[in-house]
Write a protein that holds these residues in place. Structure first.
Motif, PDB file in Angstrom:
ATOM      1  N   ASP A 197       0.866  -1.172   0.000  1.00 40.29           N
ATOM      2  CA  ASP A 197       0.000   0.000   0.000  1.00 40.29           C
ATOM      3  C   ASP A 197       0.904   1.224   0.000  1.00 40.29           C
ATOM      4  OD1 ASP A 197      -1.460   2.263   1.348  1.00 40.29           O
ATOM      5  OD2 ASP A 197      -3.095   0.817   1.337  1.00 40.29           O
ATOM      6  N   GLU A 198       0.507   2.256  -0.714  1.00 45.80           N
ATOM      7  CA  GLU A 198       1.386   3.429  -0.781  1.00 45.80           C
ATOM      8  C   GLU A 198       1.583   4.076   0.588  1.00 45.80           C
ATOM      9  OE1 GLU A 198      -1.705   7.028  -1.959  1.00 45.80           O
ATOM     10  OE2 GLU A 198      -0.328   6.249  -3.435  1.00 45.80           O
ATOM     11  N   LYS A 250       6.973  -3.736  -4.623  1.00 44.30           N
ATOM     12  CA  LYS A 250       6.576  -3.005  -5.828  1.00 44.30           C
ATOM     13  C   LYS A 250       6.543  -3.908  -7.054  1.00 44.30           C
ATOM     14  CE  LYS A 250       6.301   0.805  -3.508  1.00 44.30           C
ATOM     15  NZ  LYS A 250       4.956   1.258  -3.078  1.00 44.30           N
ATOM     16  N   SER A 276       3.259  -5.286  -7.248  1.00 47.11           N
ATOM     17  CA  SER A 276       2.369  -4.265  -7.785  1.00 47.11           C
ATOM     18  C   SER A 276       2.386  -4.296  -9.312  1.00 47.11           C
ATOM     19  CB  SER A 276       2.791  -2.878  -7.300  1.00 47.11           C
ATOM     20  OG  SER A 276       2.812  -2.805  -5.895  1.00 47.11           O
ATOM     21  N   ASP A 316      -2.485   1.723  -4.739  1.00 45.42           N
ATOM     22  CA  ASP A 316      -1.121   1.461  -5.192  1.00 45.42           C
ATOM     23  C   ASP A 316      -0.938   1.955  -6.629  1.00 45.42           C
ATOM     24  OD1 ASP A 316       1.373   0.520  -5.743  1.00 45.42           O
ATOM     25  OD2 ASP A 316       0.903  -1.599  -5.459  1.00 45.42           O
TER      26      ASP A 316
END
Length: 261
Positions: A139-140, A153, A156, A210
């Motif tokens: 999650d960012e 990432k 992601s 994200d």
């Protein structure tokens, strides 16, 4: 603790084995004369106007595989045995990379049933990738230490790429079941699906909180624009415009994140 070590090593072995197995199964077969079925498969791939330029696949999958290999090793380190996120992700890791190898197996074949099976497998990988993403709590706004934060990432990117790949696979299924017999039908389908797929990518990104997951969506759209620039100019321009719009959203999300930090 010993059982947990074995569990982590097993997961690492499945992930690494799945990546290596997929690479061997799906890599181009040099020096082999293409059969009639191979030529038919290539023709069908080219008819799918949702397919990005070949270089896009090589770049994105190389990034995903390199990052996931590092993540598989990291989650198996003794220092990470008590990491609750890695513990929750064990079966999601395994499911994803078993499915990846299943996809590679079907993709390496040229018959119609295998093409359909590869497309269905790809679509099925998307919810599995989202499950892996959520279990790792990527999650960012997540407060994760390094290198876990950076390695996440790559998952992601994996989830975002499968969003784009699912649109490609949906078009493959439409072709294989005879719904897109004419070039005009294919163009109309692609023109309608491109905005839908882009919107799905944005929706997934928002649900996951994200923006990194949008990067491969933009890359896929750019790859479509490049591939179709000399054959289908309207589709190329549409894909390019959508790629620019998605890139703008990514920059906006990163700017917001930077301001919050």
């Amino acid at each position: 603790m010993k059982n947990r070590k074995i569990e982590r090593y097993t997961t690492a072995a499945i992930v690494i084995g799945g990546i290596i197995g997929t690479w061997f199964l799906s890599r181009p077969k040099k020096g082999i004369v293409k059969t009639r079925l191979d030529r038919i498969q290539q023709k069908k791939i080219d008819r799918n106007l949702m397919t990005p330029a070949n270089a896009t696949f090589g770049i994105v999958w190389s990034v995903i595989y390199a990052g996931t290999l590092a993540l598989a090793v990291h989650q198996a380190l003794p220092s990470q045995l008590s990491n609750p996120r890695y513990q929750k992700a064990q079966w999601w890791f395994r499911i994803n990379y078993i499915m990846t190898m299943v996809f590679g197996y079907f993709f390496s074949k040229s018959d119609k049933k295998s093409r359909i099976a590869a497309a269905v497998t790809t679509i099925g990988m998307l919810p599995a990738a989202i499950g892996l993403h959520r279990s790792l709590e990527i999650d960012e706004n997540a407060d994760l230490s390094e290198p876990e934060k950076t390695l996440g990432k790559f998952i992601s990117i994996y989830a975002g790429w499968l969003t784009a790949a699912s649109a490609v696979s949906a078009t493959t299924l439409a072709h294989e079941f005879g719904y897109l017999r004419k070039n005009t039908d294919t163009k109309q389908w692609t023109s309608a699906l491109l905005p839908v797929a882009s919107g799905a990518g944005v929706l997934v990104s928002r649900q996951l909180n994200d923006p990194v997951s949008l990067l491969p969506v933009a890359a896929a759209l750019a790859g479509i624009a490049v591939k179709q620039k000399d054959k289908n100019r309207e589709i190329s321009l549409l894909a390019a415009g959508l790629a620019a719009s998605v890139a703008g959203l990514i920059l906006n999300d990163f700017n917001k994140q930077h301001q919050l930090n």
